[in-house]
Design a protein around this motif. Structure first.
Motif, mmCIF file in Angstrom:
data_model
loop_
_atom_site.group_PDB
_atom_site.id
_atom_site.type_symbol
_atom_site.label_atom_id
_atom_site.label_comp_id
_atom_site.label_asym_id
_atom_site.label_seq_id
_atom_site.Cartn_x
_atom_site.Cartn_y
_atom_site.Cartn_z
ATOM 1 N N UNK A 1 0.803 -1.327 0.031
ATOM 2 C CA UNK A 1 -0.058 -0.150 0.046
ATOM 3 C C UNK A 1 0.713 1.139 -0.044
ATOM 4 N N UNK A 2 1.842 1.093 0.468
ATOM 5 C CA UNK A 2 3.110 2.487 0.682
ATOM 6 C C UNK A 2 3.509 2.480 -0.849
ATOM 7 N N UNK A 3 3.691 3.650 -1.212
ATOM 8 C CA UNK A 3 4.339 4.207 -2.346
ATOM 9 C C UNK A 3 5.997 3.971 -2.403
ATOM 10 N N UNK A 4 6.325 3.727 -3.491
ATOM 11 C CA UNK A 4 7.921 3.574 -3.542
ATOM 12 C C UNK A 4 8.614 4.570 -3.313
ATOM 13 N N UNK A 5 8.013 5.977 -3.707
ATOM 14 C CA UNK A 5 8.909 7.055 -3.239
ATOM 15 C C UNK A 5 9.002 7.156 -1.874
ATOM 16 N N UNK A 6 7.706 6.662 -1.045
ATOM 17 C CA UNK A 6 7.839 6.956 0.536
ATOM 18 C C UNK A 6 8.794 5.893 1.017
ATOM 19 N N UNK A 7 8.649 4.811 0.422
ATOM 20 C CA UNK A 7 9.700 3.872 0.855
ATOM 21 C C UNK A 7 11.391 4.032 0.525
ATOM 22 N N UNK A 8 11.526 4.785 -0.461
ATOM 23 C CA UNK A 8 12.796 5.363 -0.900
ATOM 24 C C UNK A 8 13.160 6.377 0.109
ATOM 25 N N UNK A 9 12.570 7.271 0.484
ATOM 26 C CA UNK A 9 12.657 8.171 1.570
ATOM 27 C C UNK A 9 13.258 7.376 2.769
ATOM 28 N N UNK A 10 12.490 6.547 3.390
ATOM 29 C CA UNK A 10 12.918 5.550 4.469
ATOM 30 C C UNK A 10 14.111 4.703 4.434
ATOM 31 N N UNK A 11 14.481 4.381 3.034
ATOM 32 C CA UNK A 11 15.789 3.778 2.889
ATOM 33 C C UNK A 11 17.041 4.601 2.900
ATOM 34 N N UNK A 12 16.755 5.962 2.535
ATOM 35 C CA UNK A 12 17.676 6.828 2.534
ATOM 36 C C UNK A 12 18.161 7.483 3.965
ATOM 37 N N UNK A 13 16.880 7.482 4.611
ATOM 38 C CA UNK A 13 17.115 7.690 6.011
ATOM 39 C C UNK A 13 17.805 6.711 6.841
ATOM 40 N N UNK A 14 17.504 5.668 6.477
ATOM 41 C CA UNK A 14 18.004 4.343 7.176
ATOM 42 C C UNK A 14 19.552 4.392 6.850
ATOM 43 N N UNK A 15 20.038 4.510 5.655
ATOM 44 C CA UNK A 15 21.346 4.326 5.322
ATOM 45 C C UNK A 15 22.219 5.678 5.741
ATOM 46 N N UNK A 16 21.419 6.926 5.777
ATOM 47 C CA UNK A 16 21.974 8.112 6.029
ATOM 48 C C UNK A 16 23.397 8.434 5.621
ATOM 49 N N UNK A 17 23.579 7.929 4.147
ATOM 50 C CA UNK A 17 24.966 8.475 3.515
ATOM 51 C C UNK A 17 26.023 7.723 3.945
ATOM 52 N N UNK A 18 25.690 6.739 4.793
ATOM 53 C CA UNK A 18 26.940 6.039 5.285
ATOM 54 C C UNK A 18 27.419 4.588 4.550
ATOM 55 N N UNK A 19 26.556 4.315 3.759
ATOM 56 C CA UNK A 19 26.541 3.109 3.191
ATOM 57 C C UNK A 19 27.463 3.247 1.590
#
Length: 243
Positions: A118-136
């Motif tokens: 049900x969640x949009x791909x865009x919303x999921x990508x935002x979550x992934x970006x926050x999760x990785x936090x430019x450290x991966x």
């Protein structure tokens, strides 16, 4: 980089195939003429992807597939392997994928947010970006982003686990995923690694997850397969003491 470019292109093709049952069916139809499939691949992907990737997709379309979904799954697997080939530090990528998977699987709300249809791909990508936090690493970021689109498994963490296994296969390794009720000491890990090496005849990469629901002992899967009674008996014969 060439390797990561092909990875991105194969993932783009994967997502196009996943989003279009008609395209999957047309390219997987065993009764369709090879020339017709080649023209379709060129028409759909030619304007967007490199000649190398289009050529690879054309060859894949000529193969016989037991299910239309298998074509997309294979493109996805090849994309992961291309990422592994381009990576300068495969061990770091494997460790990062495992760590992200553990963070997500330990947080039910986050897992639901990343796995829900049900969640949009865009919303999921935002979550992934926050999760990785430019450290991966760049490779991990690309793989985690694709995991949002993937339909290999229902759960995001399971997709990352599958990617890790594909990378291990590319590197000629095998992965043992271990669930334990408590932290294992370095000595316990060393003895467990030695015992598994004796059982399988090769060294395995150990990924350890702490799971409070495990009541004593361990739950071990190797390349996605749960150890059977025969293997467990061999481990017992190795007198592995983990208590």
């Amino acid at each position: 980089e060439v390797g990561l470019l092909m990875t991105s292109e194969l993932f783009a093709a994967t997502n196009a195939l996943l989003s279009s049952p008609q395209l999957r069916s047309a390219l997987s139809d065993p009764s369709a003429q090879a020339a017709g499939k080649s023209k379709l691949v060129e028409a759909v992907f030619g304007p967007k992807l490199s000649k190398e990737t289009v050529g690879l997709l054309g060859k894949m379309a000529q193969m016989r597939w037991s299910a239309t979904r298998d074509l997309a799954l294979t493109a996805e697997a090849l994309g992961v392997r291309a990422a592994a080939a381009a990576s300068k530090d495969i061990d770091a990528v494997q460790a990062e994928l495992f760590a992200v998977g553990q963070i997500v699987s330990s947080d039910p709300q986050l897992e639901l947010a990343l796995s829900s249809t049900r969640a949009s791909v865009e919303a999921k990508m935002v979550l992934v970006a926050k999760l990785l936090n430019n450290k991966a690493t760049e490779t991990t970021s690309i793989l985690a982003g694709q995991a949002v689109h993937s339909r290999t498994f229902k759960r995001f963490a399971e997709v990352l686990e599958q990617y890790g296994m594909w990378i291990a296969e590319f590197a000629g390794e095998s992965v043992a995923n271990i669930r334990a009720s408590k932290e294992l000491s370095e000595d316990q890990l060393s003895r467990l690694s030695s015992a598994l090496t004796k059982v399988f005849g090769r060294e395995l990469q150990l990924n350890v997850e702490i799971d409070q629901e495990i009541i004593g002992g361990l739950h071990i899967t190797v390349n996605g397969e749960v150890l059977d009674a025969t293997v467990l008996t061999k481990l017992q014969n190795a007198r592995l003491q983990l208590g």
